[in-house]
Design a protein around this motif. Structure first.
Motif, PDB file in Angstrom:
ATOM      1  N   THR A 201       0.843  -1.196   0.000  1.00  0.00           N
ATOM      2  CA  THR A 201       0.000   0.000   0.000  1.00  0.00           C
ATOM      3  C   THR A 201       0.877   1.245   0.000  1.00  0.00           C
ATOM      4  O   THR A 201       2.056   1.194   0.376  1.00  0.00           O
ATOM      5  CB  THR A 201      -0.917   0.041   1.227  1.00  0.00           C
ATOM      6  OG1 THR A 201      -0.110   0.256   2.412  1.00  0.00           O
ATOM      7  CG2 THR A 201      -1.698  -1.259   1.373  1.00  0.00           C
ATOM      8  N   THR A 202       0.278   2.349  -0.394  1.00  0.00           N
ATOM      9  CA  THR A 202       1.026   3.611  -0.356  1.00  0.00           C
ATOM     10  C   THR A 202       1.419   3.975   1.073  1.00  0.00           C
ATOM     11  O   THR A 202       2.462   4.590   1.292  1.00  0.00           O
ATOM     12  CB  THR A 202       0.199   4.736  -0.984  1.00  0.00           C
ATOM     13  OG1 THR A 202      -1.089   4.807  -0.352  1.00  0.00           O
ATOM     14  CG2 THR A 202       0.008   4.505  -2.478  1.00  0.00           C
ATOM     15  N   THR A 203       0.611   3.557   2.034  1.00  0.00           N
ATOM     16  CA  THR A 203       0.953   3.833   3.437  1.00  0.00           C
ATOM     17  C   THR A 203       2.189   3.065   3.867  1.00  0.00           C
ATOM     18  O   THR A 203       2.980   3.542   4.692  1.00  0.00           O
ATOM     19  CB  THR A 203      -0.236   3.504   4.349  1.00  0.00           C
ATOM     20  OG1 THR A 203      -1.368   4.283   3.948  1.00  0.00           O
ATOM     21  CG2 THR A 203       0.087   3.815   5.808  1.00  0.00           C
ATOM     22  N   ASP A 204       2.392   1.859   3.318  1.00  0.00           N
ATOM     23  CA  ASP A 204       3.613   1.105   3.619  1.00  0.00           C
ATOM     24  C   ASP A 204       4.851   1.942   3.285  1.00  0.00           C
ATOM     25  O   ASP A 204       5.819   1.973   4.050  1.00  0.00           O
ATOM     26  CB  ASP A 204       3.659  -0.194   2.805  1.00  0.00           C
ATOM     27  CG  ASP A 204       2.648  -1.224   3.256  1.00  0.00           C
ATOM     28  OD1 ASP A 204       2.347  -1.276   4.464  1.00  0.00           O
ATOM     29  OD2 ASP A 204       2.159  -1.982   2.398  1.00  0.00           O
ATOM     30  N   VAL A 205       4.812   2.601   2.137  1.00  0.00           N
ATOM     31  CA  VAL A 205       5.957   3.415   1.719  1.00  0.00           C
ATOM     32  C   VAL A 205       6.014   4.702   2.522  1.00  0.00           C
ATOM     33  O   VAL A 205       7.087   5.154   2.920  1.00  0.00           O
ATOM     34  CB  VAL A 205       5.893   3.707   0.207  1.00  0.00           C
ATOM     35  CG1 VAL A 205       7.159   4.437  -0.236  1.00  0.00           C
ATOM     36  CG2 VAL A 205       5.721   2.433  -0.593  1.00  0.00           C
ATOM     37  N   ALA A 206       4.861   5.299   2.782  1.00  0.00           N
ATOM     38  CA  ALA A 206       4.824   6.535   3.565  1.00  0.00           C
ATOM     39  C   ALA A 206       5.448   6.339   4.947  1.00  0.00           C
ATOM     40  O   ALA A 206       6.165   7.211   5.449  1.00  0.00           O
ATOM     41  CB  ALA A 206       3.385   7.035   3.696  1.00  0.00           C
ATOM     42  N   GLU A 207       5.185   5.202   5.558  1.00  0.00           N
ATOM     43  CA  GLU A 207       5.775   4.920   6.877  1.00  0.00           C
ATOM     44  C   GLU A 207       7.298   4.840   6.780  1.00  0.00           C
ATOM     45  O   GLU A 207       8.012   5.274   7.693  1.00  0.00           O
ATOM     46  CB  GLU A 207       5.209   3.611   7.435  1.00  0.00           C
ATOM     47  CG  GLU A 207       3.757   3.690   7.877  1.00  0.00           C
ATOM     48  CD  GLU A 207       3.582   4.364   9.236  1.00  0.00           C
ATOM     49  OE1 GLU A 207       4.558   4.917   9.788  1.00  0.00           O
ATOM     50  OE2 GLU A 207       2.440   4.342   9.741  1.00  0.00           O
ATOM     51  N   ALA A 208       7.808   4.277   5.684  1.00  0.00           N
ATOM     52  CA  ALA A 208       9.259   4.202   5.502  1.00  0.00           C
ATOM     53  C   ALA A 208       9.860   5.593   5.350  1.00  0.00           C
ATOM     54  O   ALA A 208      10.926   5.895   5.900  1.00  0.00           O
ATOM     55  CB  ALA A 208       9.589   3.338   4.289  1.00  0.00           C
ATOM     56  N   VAL A 209       9.174   6.454   4.591  1.00  0.00           N
ATOM     57  CA  VAL A 209       9.652   7.828   4.421  1.00  0.00           C
ATOM     58  C   VAL A 209       9.619   8.561   5.760  1.00  0.00           C
ATOM     59  O   VAL A 209      10.561   9.295   6.108  1.00  0.00           O
ATOM     60  CB  VAL A 209       8.803   8.564   3.374  1.00  0.00           C
ATOM     61  CG1 VAL A 209       9.232  10.032   3.261  1.00  0.00           C
ATOM     62  CG2 VAL A 209       8.917   7.883   2.012  1.00  0.00           C
ATOM     63  N   ALA A 210       8.549   8.373   6.513  1.00  0.00           N
ATOM     64  CA  ALA A 210       8.444   9.020   7.825  1.00  0.00           C
ATOM     65  C   ALA A 210       9.584   8.586   8.743  1.00  0.00           C
ATOM     66  O   ALA A 210      10.130   9.386   9.505  1.00  0.00           O
ATOM     67  CB  ALA A 210       7.091   8.699   8.458  1.00  0.00           C
ATOM     68  N   TYR A 211       9.943   7.311   8.676  1.00  0.00           N
ATOM     69  CA  TYR A 211      11.077   6.834   9.467  1.00  0.00           C
ATOM     70  C   TYR A 211      12.365   7.541   9.053  1.00  0.00           C
ATOM     71  O   TYR A 211      13.122   8.025   9.906  1.00  0.00           O
ATOM     72  CB  TYR A 211      11.239   5.324   9.319  1.00  0.00           C
ATOM     73  CG  TYR A 211      12.604   4.842   9.749  1.00  0.00           C
ATOM     74  CD1 TYR A 211      12.985   4.833  11.094  1.00  0.00           C
ATOM     75  CD2 TYR A 211      13.539   4.433   8.795  1.00  0.00           C
ATOM     76  CE1 TYR A 211      14.254   4.434  11.478  1.00  0.00           C
ATOM     77  CE2 TYR A 211      14.812   4.021   9.175  1.00  0.00           C
ATOM     78  CZ  TYR A 211      15.164   4.031  10.516  1.00  0.00           C
ATOM     79  OH  TYR A 211      16.431   3.644  10.890  1.00  0.00           O
ATOM     80  N   LEU A 212      12.630   7.596   7.755  1.00  0.00           N
ATOM     81  CA  LEU A 212      13.867   8.223   7.281  1.00  0.00           C
ATOM     82  C   LEU A 212      13.924   9.702   7.639  1.00  0.00           C
ATOM     83  O   LEU A 212      15.012  10.274   7.765  1.00  0.00           O
ATOM     84  CB  LEU A 212      14.005   8.038   5.771  1.00  0.00           C
ATOM     85  CG  LEU A 212      14.289   6.609   5.304  1.00  0.00           C
ATOM     86  CD1 LEU A 212      14.223   6.519   3.782  1.00  0.00           C
ATOM     87  CD2 LEU A 212      15.651   6.119   5.811  1.00  0.00           C
TER      88      LEU A 212
END
Length: 238
Positions: A201-212
């Protein structure tokens, strides 16, 4: 990181929009750019959307100025905008080649250059690098050229305390696949071959960006965070 402000290119749909929504929900001030759906992106109140074609340096300059006026400083610069042109190598036109490099490479390069005065110690830059697979040789070349660029910038900007990383999505349910003519059933079948057994999901990637972008990644720079459900690790067995 002291300044919770985010400037997201390609933020009116897909991964960019999901990231804008996630960060806004966590108290960030967010500005996004887009070429289409800018006026009807259905973004949360308080998220500013501006039209900017990253193939145009004048558009980049105007967007950077709006970021300065609206955000003041940038805690996260998410370079997510992309132009997609699929097709076989032998039928790729010069125009298609120029479009994918102008937006994906030149656009990202100069967006960072123009917004660099707004990034200070503790800021984070994230490139979207994946999602080139299966979209043609020109797209693959453009996307893959971002990794060495990211790593070079990570070294150059480290003395300023600015971290530079990338996120590489695998099979993610975004509008790009429908624009490429892929049916939902085909996408689901593709996702079934992923080791984790589903389309991301797009949220899966968004969470990774938020972590970085977070203090938790304060010692992470020059890295490519792959969000793919295990694609490329090993073939799935029955």
């Amino acid at each position: 990181m002291s300044t919770k402000t985010a400037f997201i290119t390609g933020g009116t749909s897909g991964i960019g929009k999901a990231t804008a929504e996630l960060l806004h929900a966590r108290g960030w001030r967010v500005m996004v750019t887009g070429v289409t759906h800018v006026g009807d992106a259905d973004l949360p109140d308080g998220v500013r959307a501006v039209r900017a074609d990253l193939a145009s340096l004048s558009d980049i300059d105007a967007a950077a100025e709006q970021a300065r006026e609206h955000l003041g400083s940038i805690g996260l610069l998410f370079l997510n905008a992309a132009a997609f042109r699929s097709g076989p190598f032998e039928s790729t036109s010069e125009e298609d080649f120029d479009v994918v490099f102008d937006v994906n490479v030149k656009g990202s390069f100069f967006t960072l250059q123009r917004t660099l005065p707004l990034l200070g110690e503790g800021s984070s830059v994230v490139f979207t690098v994946g999602a080139g697979e299966g979209t043609g040789a020109a797209m693959m070349a453009a996307k893959n050229s971002l990794l060495p660029l990211m790593r070079s910038l990570a070294l150059e900007l480290a003395p300023r305390g600015i971290r530079v990383n990338a996120v590489s999505p695998g099979v993610i349910d975004t509008p790009v696949y429908s624009r490429m003519g892929m049916a939902p059933e085909a996408l689901a079948a593709w996702g079934a071959e992923v080791p984790l057994g589903r389309v991301g999901t797009t949220t899966d990637v968004a969470e990774a960006v938020a972590y970085l972008a977070s203090d938790a990644a304060g010692y992470v720079t020059g890295e490519d965070l792959v969000v793919s459900g295990g694609m490329g690790v090993h073939p799935r067995t029955a």
